[in-house]
Design a protein around this motif. Structure first.
Motif, PDB file in Angstrom:
ATOM      1  N   MET A  35     107.876 -38.617  47.469  1.00 27.39           N
ATOM      2  CA  MET A  35     108.631 -37.656  48.265  1.00 27.39           C
ATOM      3  C   MET A  35     107.981 -37.458  49.633  1.00 27.39           C
ATOM      4  SD  MET A  35     110.011 -33.867  47.236  1.00 27.39           S
ATOM      5  CE  MET A  35     108.411 -33.174  46.946  1.00 27.39           C
ATOM      6  N   GLU A  36     106.658 -37.338  49.656  1.00 23.13           N
ATOM      7  CA  GLU A  36     105.954 -37.180  50.931  1.00 23.13           C
ATOM      8  C   GLU A  36     106.171 -38.396  51.829  1.00 23.13           C
ATOM      9  OE1 GLU A  36     101.967 -36.445  49.576  1.00 23.13           O
ATOM     10  OE2 GLU A  36     102.227 -34.266  49.690  1.00 23.13           O
ATOM     11  N   ALA A  37     106.137 -39.590  51.259  1.00 28.33           N
ATOM     12  CA  ALA A  37     106.350 -40.814  52.041  1.00 28.33           C
ATOM     13  C   ALA A  37     107.764 -40.861  52.599  1.00 28.33           C
ATOM     14  CB  ALA A  37     106.068 -42.039  51.179  1.00 28.33           C
ATOM     15  N   ALA A  38     108.744 -40.514  51.778  1.00 26.55           N
ATOM     16  CA  ALA A  38     110.133 -40.536  52.235  1.00 26.55           C
ATOM     17  C   ALA A  38     110.363 -39.514  53.340  1.00 26.55           C
ATOM     18  CB  ALA A  38     111.070 -40.272  51.063  1.00 26.55           C
ATOM     19  N   MET A  39     109.784 -38.342  53.207  1.00 24.98           N
ATOM     20  CA  MET A  39     109.958 -37.314  54.221  1.00 24.98           C
ATOM     21  C   MET A  39     109.204 -37.661  55.497  1.00 24.98           C
ATOM     22  SD  MET A  39     110.085 -33.896  51.897  1.00 24.98           S
ATOM     23  CE  MET A  39     110.727 -32.842  53.189  1.00 24.98           C
ATOM     24  N   ALA A  40     108.012 -38.232  55.363  1.00 28.22           N
ATOM     25  CA  ALA A  40     107.245 -38.641  56.540  1.00 28.22           C
ATOM     26  C   ALA A  40     107.995 -39.709  57.324  1.00 28.22           C
ATOM     27  CB  ALA A  40     105.871 -39.155  56.129  1.00 28.22           C
ATOM     28  N   ALA A  41     108.739 -40.569  56.630  1.00 29.54           N
ATOM     29  CA  ALA A  41     109.524 -41.609  57.304  1.00 29.54           C
ATOM     30  C   ALA A  41     110.600 -41.005  58.203  1.00 29.54           C
ATOM     31  CB  ALA A  41     110.155 -42.537  56.268  1.00 29.54           C
ATOM     32  N   GLY A  96     126.308 -28.989  41.482  1.00 35.81           N
ATOM     33  CA  GLY A  96     125.227 -28.637  42.399  1.00 35.81           C
ATOM     34  C   GLY A  96     124.270 -29.781  42.648  1.00 35.81           C
ATOM     35  N   TYR A  97     123.501 -30.126  41.644  1.00 36.08           N
ATOM     36  CA  TYR A  97     122.475 -31.157  41.786  1.00 36.08           C
ATOM     37  C   TYR A  97     123.076 -32.509  42.167  1.00 36.08           C
ATOM     38  CZ  TYR A  97     118.709 -28.414  39.558  1.00 36.08           C
ATOM     39  OH  TYR A  97     117.754 -27.496  39.256  1.00 36.08           O
ATOM     40  N   LEU A  98     124.029 -32.974  41.363  1.00 34.27           N
ATOM     41  CA  LEU A  98     124.561 -34.316  41.579  1.00 34.27           C
ATOM     42  C   LEU A  98     125.213 -34.453  42.953  1.00 34.27           C
ATOM     43  CD1 LEU A  98     124.990 -37.142  40.448  1.00 34.27           C
ATOM     44  CD2 LEU A  98     127.139 -36.322  39.442  1.00 34.27           C
ATOM     45  N   VAL A  99     125.980 -33.451  43.336  1.00 31.79           N
ATOM     46  CA  VAL A  99     126.630 -33.498  44.648  1.00 31.79           C
ATOM     47  C   VAL A  99     125.585 -33.561  45.760  1.00 31.79           C
ATOM     48  CG1 VAL A  99     128.076 -32.181  46.240  1.00 31.79           C
ATOM     49  CG2 VAL A  99     128.740 -32.387  43.848  1.00 31.79           C
ATOM     50  N   SER A 100     124.529 -32.776  45.659  1.00 31.16           N
ATOM     51  CA  SER A 100     123.460 -32.804  46.665  1.00 31.16           C
ATOM     52  C   SER A 100     122.756 -34.151  46.694  1.00 31.16           C
ATOM     53  CB  SER A 100     122.427 -31.707  46.388  1.00 31.16           C
ATOM     54  OG  SER A 100     123.006 -30.451  46.508  1.00 31.16           O
ATOM     55  N   LEU A 101     122.460 -34.693  45.518  1.00 34.91           N
ATOM     56  CA  LEU A 101     121.779 -35.983  45.452  1.00 34.91           C
ATOM     57  C   LEU A 101     122.627 -37.095  46.042  1.00 34.91           C
ATOM     58  CD1 LEU A 101     120.222 -35.662  41.888  1.00 34.91           C
ATOM     59  CD2 LEU A 101     119.035 -35.476  44.090  1.00 34.91           C
ATOM     60  N   LEU A 102     123.922 -37.051  45.800  1.00 40.60           N
ATOM     61  CA  LEU A 102     124.812 -38.050  46.397  1.00 40.60           C
ATOM     62  C   LEU A 102     124.835 -37.916  47.918  1.00 40.60           C
ATOM     63  CD1 LEU A 102     127.764 -38.009  43.849  1.00 40.60           C
ATOM     64  CD2 LEU A 102     126.067 -39.828  44.173  1.00 40.60           C
ATOM     65  N   GLY A 103     124.790 -36.689  48.399  1.00 38.95           N
ATOM     66  CA  GLY A 103     124.720 -36.465  49.850  1.00 38.95           C
ATOM     67  C   GLY A 103     123.444 -37.026  50.441  1.00 38.95           C
ATOM     68  N   TYR A 104     122.312 -36.774  49.778  1.00 38.52           N
ATOM     69  CA  TYR A 104     121.043 -37.350  50.234  1.00 38.52           C
ATOM     70  C   TYR A 104     121.115 -38.870  50.267  1.00 38.52           C
ATOM     71  CZ  TYR A 104     118.691 -32.818  49.488  1.00 38.52           C
ATOM     72  OH  TYR A 104     118.298 -31.514  49.533  1.00 38.52           O
ATOM     73  N   HIS A 105     121.747 -39.444  49.250  1.00 40.15           N
ATOM     74  CA  HIS A 105     121.876 -40.902  49.191  1.00 40.15           C
ATOM     75  C   HIS A 105     122.750 -41.416  50.345  1.00 40.15           C
ATOM     76  CE1 HIS A 105     122.214 -44.933  47.637  1.00 40.15           C
ATOM     77  NE2 HIS A 105     123.537 -44.822  47.650  1.00 40.15           N
ATOM     78  N   LEU A 106     123.875 -40.774  50.581  1.00 42.48           N
ATOM     79  CA  LEU A 106     124.782 -41.207  51.649  1.00 42.48           C
ATOM     80  C   LEU A 106     124.126 -41.123  53.024  1.00 42.48           C
ATOM     81  CD1 LEU A 106     128.117 -39.610  50.423  1.00 42.48           C
ATOM     82  CD2 LEU A 106     127.505 -42.041  50.420  1.00 42.48           C
ATOM     83  N   MET A 107     123.235 -40.141  53.207  1.00 46.91           N
ATOM     84  CA  MET A 107     122.539 -40.002  54.489  1.00 46.91           C
ATOM     85  C   MET A 107     121.318 -40.911  54.578  1.00 46.91           C
ATOM     86  SD  MET A 107     122.751 -35.930  55.314  1.00 46.91           S
ATOM     87  CE  MET A 107     122.129 -35.353  53.761  1.00 46.91           C
ATOM     88  N   GLY A 108     120.931 -41.517  53.460  1.00 46.59           N
ATOM     89  CA  GLY A 108     119.779 -42.396  53.450  1.00 46.59           C
ATOM     90  C   GLY A 108     118.454 -41.662  53.588  1.00 46.59           C
ATOM     91  N   LEU A 109     118.410 -40.405  53.170  1.00 47.72           N
ATOM     92  CA  LEU A 109     117.186 -39.625  53.328  1.00 47.72           C
ATOM     93  C   LEU A 109     116.093 -40.003  52.333  1.00 47.72           C
ATOM     94  CD1 LEU A 109     118.516 -36.025  54.047  1.00 47.72           C
ATOM     95  CD2 LEU A 109     117.362 -37.577  55.615  1.00 47.72           C
ATOM     96  N   PHE A 110     116.481 -40.352  51.114  1.00 44.93           N
ATOM     97  CA  PHE A 110     115.507 -40.655  50.076  1.00 44.93           C
ATOM     98  C   PHE A 110     115.908 -41.927  49.348  1.00 44.93           C
ATOM     99  CE2 PHE A 110     115.539 -36.017  50.574  1.00 44.93           C
ATOM    100  CZ  PHE A 110     114.212 -35.805  50.912  1.00 44.93           C
TER     101      PHE A 110
END
Length: 140
Positions: A35-41, A96-110
């Motif tokens: 998580m730290e590596a992904a956020m630092a990126a 809640g969780y799944l919708v947020s995780l899909l959003g993170y995936h679509l944005m390429g954040l993690f």
């Protein structure tokens, strides 16, 4: 048809919130480096100040209260017990969780692997929190 037992709702919701916060805190040790590596990126800070910890506790409490509220509302339709608690937990996880995780995936954040771990951990913690909250909650 009776109303929601507010005292038991708050007690069950608080207990569910504690379960969520504790499990999330423990699970984060498994993936903290990723998580730290992904956020630092993305040049995002991982600083855990006191206010961040307080907010995480409040969010966990809010989720726990919401989970037990919907359990109390679902009891008349689906019956009391662990099956209904798990059903409500899964429904809230999807909304809640799944919708947020899909959003993170679509944005390429993690990375997808990290999102998958978060999803599994979130589902387990929601179900366990729902079971604890349902065990405490009783009708008025």
């Amino acid at each position: 048809m009776g109303g929601i037992n507010v005292g038991r709702w708050i007690a069950g919701g608080a207990a569910a919130g504690v379960v969520i916060w504790v499990l999330e805190s423990l699970a984060s040790m498994l993936y903290m480096a990723d998580m730290e590596a992904a956020m630092a990126a993305h040049n995002i800070s991982m600083e855990m100040s006191a206010s961040v910890v307080v907010v995480s506790i409040l969010v966990s409490l809010l989720v726990g209260l919401t989970l037990v509220f919907f359990y109390a509302a679902a009891r008349p339709r689906f019956g009391a017990g662990p099956k209904t608690a798990a059903l409500v937990a899964v429904a809230l996880w999807v909304g809640g969780y799944l919708v947020s995780l899909l959003g993170y995936h679509l944005m390429g954040l993690f990375p997808p692997g990290l999102l998958t771990i978060w999803g599994v951990v979130g589902l387990v913690e929601m179900i366990l929190a729902g079971l604890v909250g349902a065990w405490i909650y009783r009708e008025a």
